[in-house]
Design an enzyme around this catalytic site. Structure first.
Site, PDB file in Angstrom:
ATOM      1  N   ARG A 349      -2.899   1.476  -7.198  1.00 13.66           N
ATOM      2  CA  ARG A 349      -4.098   0.859  -6.641  1.00 13.66           C
ATOM      3  C   ARG A 349      -4.202   1.247  -5.174  1.00 13.66           C
ATOM      4  NH1 ARG A 349      -3.600  -5.130  -5.541  1.00 13.66           N
ATOM      5  NH2 ARG A 349      -3.428  -4.391  -3.408  1.00 13.66           N
ATOM      6  N   HIS A 353      -6.796  -5.212  -2.964  1.00 14.99           N
ATOM      7  CA  HIS A 353      -7.168  -5.915  -4.187  1.00 14.99           C
ATOM      8  C   HIS A 353      -8.677  -6.162  -4.190  1.00 14.99           C
ATOM      9  CE1 HIS A 353      -7.439  -8.874  -7.348  1.00 14.99           C
ATOM     10  NE2 HIS A 353      -7.937  -9.753  -6.500  1.00 14.99           N
ATOM     11  N   TYR A 362       1.457  -6.245   2.906  1.00 16.07           N
ATOM     12  CA  TYR A 362       2.605  -6.308   1.996  1.00 16.07           C
ATOM     13  C   TYR A 362       3.044  -4.947   1.504  1.00 16.07           C
ATOM     14  CZ  TYR A 362      -1.442  -6.644  -1.226  1.00 16.07           C
ATOM     15  OH  TYR A 362      -2.634  -6.477  -1.866  1.00 16.07           O
TER      16      TYR A 362
END
Lengths: 461, 406
Positions: A349, A353, A362
């Site tokens: 990804r 998000h 993160y």
């Protein structure tokens, strides 16, 4: 099994004394264990059982040494060794791929042939998807959209799988698969209308951006809840099975979605009902900030297929040719054999998000960059089609110029289009408004009428 | 008139007050049941349309009570067939079977609904008749098979999903709330979900807390679903058929203890109105609103009350979402006192919502605060004596009416 042998065998066995019957290696068995008898013909009577009259007879063609237990659910071989099945196999399930990072075809690769027209169409859609994502993301950053989520890095999964399906195949998406809709003919304007929630939106302004839906294109409206679409897909497949249609049901979900209870229920049901459904998992490594190592401890999602009796495959999700071939083959199997198939597409990804997330908190920006530059599905496929002589720098420039223009026009028009009228707030809750909803609408209209200054002027009544 | 009353008087064993006093009928204004499209829709006259889309003109004519009616005029009723007797679970099965015959898209799914015939035998013999794909035995995962039903409904089937016990549908709450109720709306009307979710609920006989849930409390807030509760074989069959024919998702609440009720129901086809309440016993002094099993406790209390000189009007509200405020309102305007008797718990139950709705809409007509008798906010205990005291008993109802009508 010859019937006459069975009856004669029973006659003989009933005369044998019990202690004569059991074989040496069986003496350690507890009395409750039922042992299937051996065919008498050609074997020593030492191995026959006294319970022969009641037991079913096993196949004569079996290996004479195979011994099995009969339980509800079927025969199962038994072993005196206490052996635990390891929690992981020595090697991970291999990943099917056709193209390497440089767009070169791996020697001896098996894949479904893709002609120039199809390949170029796939590539054009991948680029369009990517550009749409970039522009819409920026629009959100500028405050023109309230929310957006990109599919960056997953263009091959989106487009190539859509290309391998037929229009009658019903799609149950999670939310990172707008490319499937794009492939089927949803226009950039239609995408923009939904994101802006204007009156031209098919959802009538009722859902968040990127929650697209189109009954015309057999793409079921995105529901924000994770993995709830998986049982829906099984139900749709059940419906297709009842109608005996030449189509399958296809559902997408992420690595995170595979943890939800609905995933397990749906796979189990699909296997039991023998329905034609493709479960396509986009394992992109992250569920918001949760890496897959914190999501499950199995060998990814593909390993779970066998647990439910579902045929499965692991595919390189960044390889458009591999995706195309795998989905093509899976669809064939699902429909002709009436069975579910699980496809785990490994990918990354690249984007956050959603616009509510900053993934550099993160994970390292370097990691993201290495995937974006080094393993981009768009780049890989471009190299392949360029190598075939089907694409060029000029074509690229032309495509990007054209798409950018279309996207910007779509956004501008969507922004200017009126919002849905007030009556859409109360319609479609039921097929016809109920009495309490009619009352509530009247009450709201009264309030709006009495306080026009408090009510936005650009929302029609 | 008497012939109609005879039909109406075909009472279930527990409710002798199904028979109607013709003098009381003169007070209510209802239309005769209308024969629509070959089947009888037993309904009262209203001037606005129901969500089912049918419009019925308000009529001045009288009607026998809505429990058991005949389509044609009084004159021909004596020559009509008397109907047939069956138990409530058989009535549900009959309704379901008729709908499955009528429409090939209707299918059933749930645990043990196929060869086993369902835990309460509502789907008995259906698998034999329609095959085990159309009457599907599912693995144990309520969320999954409810989701499956939703997916099937969106792709053109009309599934009837059975929860073996309503309490188990708590596991399906996500699908029911977020998808079943919402997808028609959020898709902009593109996808419809004509699903029926049904099963036995309520407090049984020592089934323990987990099997004595009243799910109507929890589900009533979900927008987009309709909820109905059946209480007699007549309305069980009628509501089952109506629910299956409805384009909206409908949750049909049955009660574990009512499956063996016997009643004589018409031979000819009929469908009940999903949004309508049922006038069980017209009266003047107090409006008692109830549904499902509590209807029988109320009617038992009504016997005592009549002996004591009271005249309660008993309405089985049947439609739990949305409430039939038309029928209820007319009653409140007549009696000015309301008693709600329910099995839900005091907090957040149907009674709580109904109290609020009545207070909001009919405050001016009330001579006394609305009284609501419900179960206490405790998990239902197993011990029989304790369990009995969590359920509203006829004695409590009598006391409440006496106090209300002081």
């Amino acid at each position: 099994m010859a019937l006459h042998l069975r009856s004669s065998r029973s006659a003989i066995l009933s005369k044998l004394k019990p202690w004569f019957g059991l074989g040496r290696h069986l003496r350690g068995n507890p009395p409750s264990v039922r042992v299937l008898e051996y065919p008498l013909v050609g074997f020593s009577r030492r191995f026959s059982s006294t319970m022969s009259e009641k037991l079913p007879v096993i196949g004569r063609d079996d290996d004479a040494k195979t011994q099995a237990l009969d339980f509800p659910g079927g025969k199962v071989p038994f072993t005196p060794e206490m052996r635990f099945i390891s929690e992981s196999s020595k090697e991970r399930v291999p990943c099917y791929r056709v193209l390497d990072e440089n767009g070169g075809q791996i020697p001896n690769s098996q894949f479904v042939q893709v002609g120039e027209e199809m390949a170029v169409k796939i590539y054009r859609h991948m680029v369009t998807l990517r550009m749409m994502d970039n522009v819409f993301y920026e629009a959100q950053r500028q405050g023109r959209l309230s929310f957006y989520a990109t599919s960056l890095g997953e263009e091959a999964i989106n487009i190539a799988s859509a290309a391998a399906l037929a229009i009658d195949d019903v799609i149950f998406p999670q939310y990172r698969e707008p490319g499937v809709l794009l492939w089927r003919g949803f226009t950039l304007q239609e995408f923009a209308n939904q994101c802006f929630g204007n009156e031209a939106d098919y959802g009538k302004g009722r859902q968040m951006p990127i929650h697209y839906g189109s009954n015309r294109l057999n793409y079921f409206t995105v529901s924000a809840t994770i993995a709830t679409q998986l049982p829906h897909a099984v139900g749709a497949a059940y419906s297709l099975k009842m109608d005996k249609k030449d189509a399958c049901s296809v559902t997408f979900f992420g690595d995170g979605g595979s943890s939800e209870g609905d995933f397990h229920g749906a796979l189990n049901f699909a296997a039991v009902t023998e329905s034609p459904v493709l479960f396509i998992c986009r394992n992109n490594g992250w569920a918001i900030s949760t890496p897959t190592s914190d999501q499950f401890r199995s060998d990814g999602v593909v390993a779970k297929g066998r647990a439910y009796g579902v045929r499965s495959i692991r595919v390189d999700g960044n390889d458009a040719l591999a995706m195309y071939s795998a989905v093509h083959a899976a669809r064939e199997m699902a429909i002709t054999e009436q069975r579910p198939i699980l496809i785990e597409a490994l990918t990354y990804r690249v984007g956050h998000h959603s616009t509510s997330d900053d993934s550099t908190r993160y994970r390292s920006a370097d990691e993201i960059e290495s995937w974006n530059v080094g393993r981009s599905p768009v780049t890989i496929f471009r190299k392949w089609i360029e190598g075939k002589g089907w694409w060029s720098e000029e074509a690229e420039t032309e495509l990007r110029r054209e798409v950018k223009k279309q996207i910007l026009e779509a956004i501008q028009l969507a922004e200017k289009t009126k919002k849905p009228p007030l009556k859409h707030l109360f319609e479609d809750v039921y097929n016809v408004p109920s009495s309490n909803l009619e009352e509530q609408e009247m009450s709201l209209r009264q309030i709006v009428k009495s306080r026009p200054l408090d009510y936005p002027s650009d929302v029609p009544l | 008139m008497s012939a109609i009353l005879q039909g109406a008087g075909a009472a279930t064993a527990l409710s002798p007050f199904n028979s109607v006093d013709s003098k009381k009928l003169a007070a209510s204004r209802r239309s005769l049941p209308v024969r629509v499209g070959g089947y009888i829709v037993a309904r009262s006259g209203v001037s606005k349309s129901f969500p089912s889309g049918l419009r019925v003109r308000r009529s001045e004519q009288l009607i026998a009570n809505a429990v058991a009616t005949k389509a044609d005029g009084a004159a021909s009723s004596t020559s009509s067939k008397p109907g047939h007797e069956l138990l409530l679970f058989e009535a549900l099965q009959e309704g379901l079977e008729e709908e499955m015959e009528r429409d090939a898209r209707v299918c059933v799914m749930g645990e043990d609904v196929g060869h086993y015939g369902g835990s309460y035998k509502v789907t008995k013999d259906l698998a034999k008749k329609f095959g085990d794909l159309r009457v599907l035995d599912t693995p144990i995962c309520e969320n999954a098979f409810t989701g499956m039903g939703i997916g099937a409904a969106m792709t053109g089937l009309r599934p009837v999903v059975e929860g073996m016990n309503m309490g188990f549908l708590l596991l399906a709450f996500n699908q029911i709330s977020n998808n079943c109720g919402m997808l028609h709306y959020t898709s902009g009307g593109q996808f419809t979900i004509p699903i029926v979710i049904r099963g036995p609920g309520g407090v049984g006989r020592q089934l323990g807390a987990e099997h004595s849930q009243r799910l109507e409390s929890y589900f009533q807030s979900i927008p987009g679903i309709q909820m109905v509760a059946c209480s007699t074989p007549y309305n069980a069959k009628g509501l089952m058929k109506a629910a299956i024919r409805s384009e909206n998702p409908v949750i049909l609440f049955e009660h574990v203890l009512l499956y063996n009720l016997k009643e004589r129901i018409p031979d000819e086809e009929y469908v009940c109105n999903l949004e309508e309440a049922e006038m069980v016993r017209p009266g003047e002094h107090v409006t008692i609103l109830t549904y499902s099993r509590m209807r029988y406790h109320v009617m038992q209390a009504a016997k005592t009350l009549v002996n004591k000189g009271f005249d309660p009007e008993v309405i089985d509200i049947r439609s739990l979402k949305p409430f039939d405020l038309y029928t209820i309102g007319n009653s409140v305007k007549k009696t000015h006192r309301v008693l709600i008797v329910e099995e839900c718990m005091r907090t957040g139950g149907i009674g709580a919502s109904l109290t609020a709705a009545i207070n909001e809409n009919f405050h001016d007509y009330l001579d006394a605060p609305v009284v609501c008798l419900s179960s206490q906010d405790v998990p239902t205990p197993y011990a029989g004596t304790l369990e009995e005291w969590t359920v509203v008993q006829p004695a409590q109802i009598v006391t409440a009416v006496e106090q209300l009508c002081l």
